[in-house]
Write a protein that holds these residues in place. Sequence first.
Motif, short mmCIF file in Angstrom:
data_model
loop_
_atom_site.label_atom_id
_atom_site.label_comp_id
_atom_site.label_asym_id
_atom_site.label_seq_id
_atom_site.Cartn_x
_atom_site.Cartn_y
_atom_site.Cartn_z
N ILE A 1 9.40 -0.35 -7.98
CA ILE A 1 8.54 -1.46 -7.57
C ILE A 1 8.82 -2.69 -8.43
O ILE A 1 8.92 -3.81 -7.92
CB ILE A 1 7.05 -1.06 -7.65
CG1 ILE A 1 6.72 -0.01 -6.59
CG2 ILE A 1 6.14 -2.27 -7.49
CD1 ILE A 1 5.35 0.62 -6.74
N ILE A 2 8.98 -2.48 -9.72
CA ILE A 2 9.15 -3.61 -10.63
C ILE A 2 10.57 -4.18 -10.58
O ILE A 2 10.76 -5.40 -10.48
CB ILE A 2 8.79 -3.19 -12.07
CG1 ILE A 2 7.30 -2.85 -12.14
CG2 ILE A 2 9.13 -4.30 -13.06
CD1 ILE A 2 6.86 -2.25 -13.45
N PRO B 1 0.81 -1.22 0.00
CA PRO B 1 0.00 0.00 0.00
C PRO B 1 0.84 1.28 0.00
O PRO B 1 0.50 2.25 -0.67
CB PRO B 1 -0.82 -0.12 1.28
CG PRO B 1 -0.92 -1.59 1.52
CD PRO B 1 0.38 -2.15 1.04
N ALA B 2 1.96 1.25 0.70
CA ALA B 2 2.81 2.44 0.76
C ALA B 2 3.44 2.74 -0.60
O ALA B 2 3.47 3.91 -1.04
CB ALA B 2 3.90 2.26 1.81
N THR B 3 3.95 1.72 -1.29
CA THR B 3 4.57 1.97 -2.59
C THR B 3 3.53 2.36 -3.64
O THR B 3 3.80 3.19 -4.50
CB THR B 3 5.39 0.76 -3.06
OG1 THR B 3 4.55 -0.40 -3.08
CG2 THR B 3 6.59 0.52 -2.17
N ILE B 4 2.36 1.77 -3.56
CA ILE B 4 1.30 2.16 -4.49
C ILE B 4 0.89 3.61 -4.26
O ILE B 4 0.72 4.39 -5.20
CB ILE B 4 0.09 1.21 -4.37
CG1 ILE B 4 0.48 -0.19 -4.85
CG2 ILE B 4 -1.10 1.73 -5.16
CD1 ILE B 4 -0.55 -1.26 -4.56
N ALA B 5 0.76 4.01 -2.99
CA ALA B 5 0.42 5.40 -2.67
C ALA B 5 1.52 6.34 -3.15
O ALA B 5 1.22 7.42 -3.70
CB ALA B 5 0.19 5.55 -1.17
N LEU B 6 2.77 5.97 -2.96
CA LEU B 6 3.87 6.80 -3.46
C LEU B 6 3.84 6.92 -4.97
O LEU B 6 4.08 7.99 -5.53
CB LEU B 6 5.21 6.23 -3.02
CG LEU B 6 5.66 6.56 -1.61
CD1 LEU B 6 6.93 5.80 -1.26
CD2 LEU B 6 5.90 8.05 -1.47
N LEU C 1 6.83 7.47 -12.43
CA LEU C 1 7.47 6.46 -13.26
C LEU C 1 8.68 5.86 -12.55
O LEU C 1 8.92 4.65 -12.62
CB LEU C 1 7.89 7.10 -14.59
CG LEU C 1 8.13 6.17 -15.75
CD1 LEU C 1 6.90 5.34 -16.05
CD2 LEU C 1 8.53 6.98 -16.97
N ALA C 2 9.43 6.69 -11.84
CA ALA C 2 10.59 6.20 -11.08
C ALA C 2 10.14 5.24 -9.98
O ALA C 2 10.76 4.20 -9.75
CB ALA C 2 11.37 7.36 -10.50
N VAL C 3 9.07 5.57 -9.28
CA VAL C 3 8.56 4.69 -8.22
C VAL C 3 8.06 3.38 -8.83
O VAL C 3 8.30 2.30 -8.29
CB VAL C 3 7.45 5.38 -7.40
CG1 VAL C 3 6.83 4.42 -6.40
CG2 VAL C 3 8.01 6.60 -6.68
#
Length: 144
Positions: free
Chosen positions: A37-38, A13-18, A31-33
């Motif tokens: 993630i990937i 949830p934190a990375t999706i929110a970021l 795009l960097a986030v």
Amino acid sequence: MTSHALIRPAWTPATIALMVGGFMLYWPLGLAVLAYIIWGDRLEAFRTDVNRSTDRFFCGMRRAGWGRGRAAPFTMDRTGNVAFDDWREAELRRLDEERRRLDESRAEFEAYARELRRAKDQEEFDRFMANRRKPDNNGPIVEG
């Protein structure tokens, strides 16, 4: 290797929110986030490879005498005591060999850990496929 950090290369949830917030503020940030993630789990191996390569390069430069002046690049490390210099060179060769063996062992372990992760992923996928193919009580299996 289990990671419990709040910001880690996974769909949390934190990375999706970021990521969403990054796209809302400035699209390259989002795009960097997304890239983190990937592909973030590969960053550690990349950093290790880059560090090892630069260490080897600069160690070779140091042994060649670069960065200490150009007067006598091959005699700069000599102390004048032949016995000590010979002992030091033998110890440095031994340490280089030990480092090489340790690097090989680390690479073997990393390959082993990657294979374990791959086997675990394969087992989870096989279990998913087996559960998916099980008929439910309502009727026959419908695939497609």
